[in-house]
Design a protein around this motif. Structure first.
Motif, PDB file in Angstrom:
ATOM      1  N   TRP A  99       5.712  54.719   9.295  1.00  0.00           N
ATOM      2  CA  TRP A  99       6.250  54.201   8.036  1.00  0.00           C
ATOM      3  C   TRP A  99       5.192  53.378   7.286  1.00  0.00           C
ATOM      4  O   TRP A  99       5.129  53.418   6.049  1.00  0.00           O
ATOM      5  CB  TRP A  99       7.483  53.360   8.306  1.00  0.00           C
ATOM      6  CG  TRP A  99       8.188  52.837   7.101  1.00  0.00           C
ATOM      7  CD1 TRP A  99       8.486  51.542   6.819  1.00  0.00           C
ATOM      8  CD2 TRP A  99       8.697  53.591   5.978  1.00  0.00           C
ATOM      9  NE1 TRP A  99       9.138  51.427   5.620  1.00  0.00           N
ATOM     10  CE2 TRP A  99       9.280  52.673   5.073  1.00  0.00           C
ATOM     11  CE3 TRP A  99       8.702  54.945   5.658  1.00  0.00           C
ATOM     12  CZ2 TRP A  99       9.872  53.070   3.873  1.00  0.00           C
ATOM     13  CZ3 TRP A  99       9.291  55.345   4.458  1.00  0.00           C
ATOM     14  CH2 TRP A  99       9.863  54.413   3.590  1.00  0.00           C
ATOM     15  N   THR A 103       4.249  54.219   3.490  1.00  0.00           N
ATOM     16  CA  THR A 103       4.383  53.228   2.413  1.00  0.00           C
ATOM     17  C   THR A 103       3.040  52.920   1.766  1.00  0.00           C
ATOM     18  O   THR A 103       2.978  52.652   0.553  1.00  0.00           O
ATOM     19  CB  THR A 103       5.014  51.930   2.951  1.00  0.00           C
ATOM     20  OG1 THR A 103       4.238  51.442   4.053  1.00  0.00           O
ATOM     21  CG2 THR A 103       6.434  52.160   3.394  1.00  0.00           C
ATOM     22  N   TRP A 146       6.681  47.430   6.048  1.00  0.00           N
ATOM     23  CA  TRP A 146       7.384  47.334   4.758  1.00  0.00           C
ATOM     24  C   TRP A 146       6.554  46.620   3.696  1.00  0.00           C
ATOM     25  O   TRP A 146       6.916  46.621   2.515  1.00  0.00           O
ATOM     26  CB  TRP A 146       8.710  46.587   4.952  1.00  0.00           C
ATOM     27  CG  TRP A 146       9.745  47.367   5.691  1.00  0.00           C
ATOM     28  CD1 TRP A 146      10.025  47.318   7.025  1.00  0.00           C
ATOM     29  CD2 TRP A 146      10.652  48.327   5.136  1.00  0.00           C
ATOM     30  NE1 TRP A 146      11.039  48.185   7.348  1.00  0.00           N
ATOM     31  CE2 TRP A 146      11.451  48.819   6.201  1.00  0.00           C
ATOM     32  CE3 TRP A 146      10.877  48.827   3.854  1.00  0.00           C
ATOM     33  CZ2 TRP A 146      12.447  49.774   6.016  1.00  0.00           C
ATOM     34  CZ3 TRP A 146      11.877  49.774   3.668  1.00  0.00           C
ATOM     35  CH2 TRP A 146      12.640  50.248   4.739  1.00  0.00           C
ATOM     36  N   LEU A 149       5.299  48.541   0.379  1.00  0.00           N
ATOM     37  CA  LEU A 149       6.395  48.834  -0.538  1.00  0.00           C
ATOM     38  C   LEU A 149       6.832  47.583  -1.281  1.00  0.00           C
ATOM     39  O   LEU A 149       7.108  47.621  -2.492  1.00  0.00           O
ATOM     40  CB  LEU A 149       7.563  49.428   0.253  1.00  0.00           C
ATOM     41  CG  LEU A 149       8.584  50.263  -0.516  1.00  0.00           C
ATOM     42  CD1 LEU A 149       7.936  51.464  -1.161  1.00  0.00           C
ATOM     43  CD2 LEU A 149       9.713  50.689   0.410  1.00  0.00           C
ATOM     44  N   SER A 172      12.845  45.944   0.946  1.00  0.00           N
ATOM     45  CA  SER A 172      11.687  45.716   1.812  1.00  0.00           C
ATOM     46  C   SER A 172      11.688  44.295   2.362  1.00  0.00           C
ATOM     47  O   SER A 172      11.457  44.076   3.558  1.00  0.00           O
ATOM     48  CB  SER A 172      10.396  45.981   1.037  1.00  0.00           C
ATOM     49  OG  SER A 172      10.354  47.307   0.559  1.00  0.00           O
TER      50      SER A 172
END
Length: 871
Positions: A99, A103, A146, A149, A172
């Motif tokens: 991820w 991102t 996160w 993002l 996020s």
């Protein structure tokens, strides 16, 4: 090419961690085995997965200390959606690294980069040492995944509508909080606000004022989404030893007190010389499994947060080129095309300085002049300013948590630089880097013997003595590989731009970067052999040898060779039968003589990581006791209660009065008082269970107690009560009661007189019990008090029902903190059904608020623009 950024980075992540995801030869599988991911989060998340199989939201943890709220301890990630779906810690960290790659690619796409910038970002960010090594600390990896993002939604894109930016940023930030790392969420808001406040202050920019409104709306919406976690964290942290902080230092500039909060907050400060790791992956040698980390020779090197900061030589190339352009102070087409990266470079610079922690501006002055020793070395640094100037920030820990922001800033700037093909005119600067590295490679031979002489007796208690010669060999190999990469970059950049070279030149750059980062990441992926065994429960006096040459009992378990390279034996002998008590055993851990084999500090082994992980598992180190459903009174927690901390302070003061340690008889009284069934002694010779005296029924019924005003107990009260316990004084427990808020069924102060020995002892019978609920029947001829060795954080509630009146409705019964670490209720004479239940008042309303926030975020994402080009 559009899918390449979303495929290449995740593929490398899966390949690097494949050994922990899939079974290898003979069905054996490796496991992540270094630091917190092994002894803290692997057992914790396994325990949560077991609890989730029977409960939607587990609330109370009875296995740590005398109990504590699961959600309140933020790093448990009880409410984080991905933790619900993924029970394997290996897949958990792998998915978050994937991820992070995705991102990073999305972030660069949304600031206008083509496939070149997106692909380079999808590799650099997740495989950089600052992010990739966070697989050893999952909550911080969650926030790092996160982070791109969140930041690009807050300050970096015009590709998204204004409502979608708010929604994505809010989601996020909320995921960071739910995943266990609110500190990084705060960093996002702080950095974004500062980046946008400067244009408003200097240029009165109207656009920046709108962007500030975006940050405010996103922060508010994220607070709604994460409302249950925030409420739980505020409730528990209000009782923690981190919030009730007294600044020991008289002024901001005073050096930290040894053992004080400021010193603890500044741990894991990144030393300035470690930024040399941007040039080559192993600039100082490795620590694991054989100690080759030469930076240990430098005074003040400190504890290692990550083995390397390496991000690929493309980043160094970009830094050198941008520095050259800045020094020329000329406005050219290329500088104007790269202007968008300026804010990301500034973010990286400030974040890197913040990560240095106690290496502040004053430290530089002290190092250069030898003066100002009376000042705090962290003074005038970013982290020092936050610690003293931002209310509440002193409760956070570790400056190195700024490294993901540092990595993101450099990643975004490098992606823009590559996308604008700025490397085409800077081949000579990469050759300068190659020549510099060649000079450093040669220099290692000149300092070889002097470093060996200076190593002396430097040793690590786990990884053994420092091997300078081997470390220098590792450094030379790392530098040589970096030189080869630098020459390859230069060759790719030297060709004249043609239609064909416009395609394959960035391909070569991406390929070399991918190989470099993959090799660097593979060197810091610390895994151990997963032993396919289930340990029997600790029960009676047993001994367990941590090394085969130092047995401590009749049933040794071999877990580590001494200084040879033989693979550890995975065969485990059986221990005695388990106890018959239905409630979990509660143990107290004791470490003697350092707690680990002394041979670890004096010898080296390439299998040392297997040895350490096996020893930690079998000694129930960290939170491994949770897997076996054993409770430990003094185990590791991320946020502990202030009362527990004060208890241990009082114990240490009493030990000083007794000449260094309390007598065994005193400890026996304390263990019975706190319902501790036995002791796990861990020494340099092995682990043994001693003083095992199972408490068949930990609930205590008394008819005599003392009542104090409901408030935080003082240190003197705690020390006095412990003295009473170890002296065998039956003065009665201390009950902290709010006498102005008592239900009718509660006992009055008149019942605090001396006990009447002619009264029959109250009787009780447990009807049912689990982690969050206890129901029992009580029969007493006088007002009595039921005492449970369970911490009262304010959310345990009780009810009482008269068994002689079947139609009677349950009435509320006040649960009051007792003896600091327990809880109790007063029961009138008669036959009663008493029920204890953990029921936080904030749970239902905050879940409703969270659902409302989620609906708002989803609505903003799918909201159609009012008109074309709407922001």
């Amino acid at each position: 090419m559009t899918l390449l950024p979303f495929v290449l980075g995740p593929t490398f992540v899966v390949v690097l961690l494949g050994g922990t995801l899939f079974d290898g030869d003979a069905g054996h599988r490796e496991q992540l085995a270094f630091r917190d991911v092994f002894h803290f989060y692997t057992p914790l998340y396994q325990y949560l997965a077991d609890r989730n199989s029977g409960e939607i939201i587990p609330l109370w943890n009875p296995l740590c200390q005398t109990g504590m709220p699961l959600i309140g301890e933020t790093t448990t990630a009880v409410l984080y959606p991905i933790r619900y779906a993924v029970s394997s810690i290996a897949w958990y960290v792998t998915l978050h690294l994937i991820w992070a790659s995705i991102t990073a690619a999305l972030a660069t796409r949304w600031i206008g980069c083509s496939w070149r910038g997106q692909t380079i970002a999808s590799l650099i960010y997740p495989l950089s040492g600052s992010v990739y090594f966070l697989h050893t600390n999952p909550p911080f990896l969650v926030s790092a995944s996160w982070l791109p993002l969140a930041m690009v939604s807050l300050i970096g894109t015009t590709k998204l509508t204004w409502p979608r930016r708010i929604a994505l940023a809010a989601i996020s930030l909320a995921m960071m909080v739910l995943g266990g790392d609110p500190q990084t969420a705060l960093h996002c808001v702080l950095v974004s606000a500062v980046v946008l406040v400067i244009p408003v202050a200097l240029f009165r920019s109207q656009d920046s004022r709108v962007e500030l409104a975006t940050i405010g709306c996103a922060a508010l919406l994220s607070g709604l989404i994460a409302a249950p976690q925030i409420a739980a964290s505020l409730s528990w942290s209000g009782q923690s030893d981190r919030v009730h902080i007294v600044h020991e230092e008289p002024t901001w500039f005073s050096p930290p007190i040894t053992g004080g909060n400021k010193q603890a907050a500044m741990e894991y400060s990144v030393a300035p010389w470690h930024f040399a790791e941007l040039l080559t992956p192993s600039a100082w040698g490795s620590l694991i499994p054989v100690n080759q980390r030469i930076s240990a020779l430098i005074p003040g090197d400190g504890r290692m947060w990550t083995p390397t900061l390496f991000m690929g030589m493309t980043v160094v190339w970009m830094i050198l080129d941008r520095t050259w352009l800045c020094l020329r102070r000329r406005s050219t087409p290329i500088t104007r095309r790269l202007a968008r990266s300026n804010r990301w470079i500034a973010i990286a610079a400030v974040s890197g300085f913040a990560a240095m922690g106690h290496f502040g501006l004053v430290w530089w002055l002290q190092s250069l002049t030898g003066q100002f020793d009376s000042l705090d070395s962290a003074a005038l640094g970013p982290y020092w300013l936050l610690y003293h100037g931002l209310p509440g920030y002193e409760a956070f820990r570790y400056p190195a948590k700024w490294l993901p922001m540092f990595a993101l800033g450099l990643t975004m700037a490098t992606a823009i630089w590559v996308d604008r093909r700025a490397y085409r005119r800077s081949a000579a600067r990469m050759l300068v880097i190659a020549i510099t590295l060649a000079a450093l490679w040669s220099a290692t031979y000149f300092f070889d013997q002097s470093l060996v002489n200076n190593a002396g007796t430097i040793s690590d208690p786990y990884w053994g003595p420092l091997h300078v010669a081997v470390g220098l060999g590792e450094i030379r190999l790392s530098i040589a590989l970096s030189i080869v990469a630098a020459v390859g970059f230069s060759v790719a950049a030297w060709f004249k731009p043609t239609r064909r070279s416009m395609t394959w030149a960035p391909g070569i750059l991406i390929g070399i970067t991918a190989v470099q980062l993959a090799w660097s990441a593979s060197q810091i992926t610390y895994v151990a052999f997963r032993h396919p065994i289930a340990l029997p429960p600790l029960s009676a006096d047993q001994s367990l040898a941590l090394t085969p040459s130092q047995p401590t009992g009749d049933t040794p378990i071999s877990t580590s060779p001494q200084s040879n390279n033989q693979k550890p034996n995975s065969q485990v002998s059986n221990w005695a039968a388990s106890h018959t008590n239905e409630s979990p055993f509660r143990w107290m851990r004791v470490q003697l003589n350092g707690g680990w084999p002394k041979t670890w500090a004096t010898s080296s082994s390439t299998y040392r990581l297997d040895e350490v992980s096996s020893a930690e598992r079998m000694s129930r180190f960290g939170r491994w006791h949770m897997v076996d459903n054993d409770a430990v009174f003094n185990n590791f927690v991320s946020i502990g209660s202030e009362r527990q901390s004060e208890f241990w302070k009082a114990i240490r003061e009493l030990e000083l009065q007794y000449g260094g340690t309390l007598p065994d008889e005193s400890w026996r009284y304390i263990r019975r008082w706190l319902a501790i069934d036995g002791v796990i002694e861990q020494s340099d010779r092995g682990i043994a269970t001693t003083n095992v005296d199972p408490i068949q029924q930990p609930i205590e019924v008394v008819t005599h107690w003392r009542t104090l005003e409901d408030r935080e107990p003082t240190a003197e009260e705690i020390a006095t009560r412990i003295r009473e316990v170890i002296a065998g004084n039956h003065a009665g427990p201390l009950v902290y009661s709010d006498v102005s808020d008592k239900p009718a069924s509660s006992v009055s102060p008149a019942h605090q007189a001396a006990p009447n020995n002619r009264l029959e002892r109250p009787q009780f019978r447990i009807i049912s019990s689990n982690e969050q609920r206890l129901e029992l029947e009580v029969e007493a001829s006088a007002t009595s008090r039921l005492i449970r060795p369970v911490y009262q954080d304010g959310h345990w509630v009780a009810s009482i029902r008269d068994l002689d009146l079947p139609e009677a409705e349950p009435e509320r019964l006040a649960i009051e903190p007792t003896d600091f670490l327990k809880q109790s209720v007063a029961v009138p004479p008669g036959r009663w059904n008493v029920r204890f239940e953990y029921r936080p008042w904030w749970l239902a309303p905050t879940i409703a608020i969270s659902l409302m926030g989620i609906c708002v975020a989803v609505g903003l994402i799918f909201r159609k623009p009012a008109f074309a080009g709407s922001r």
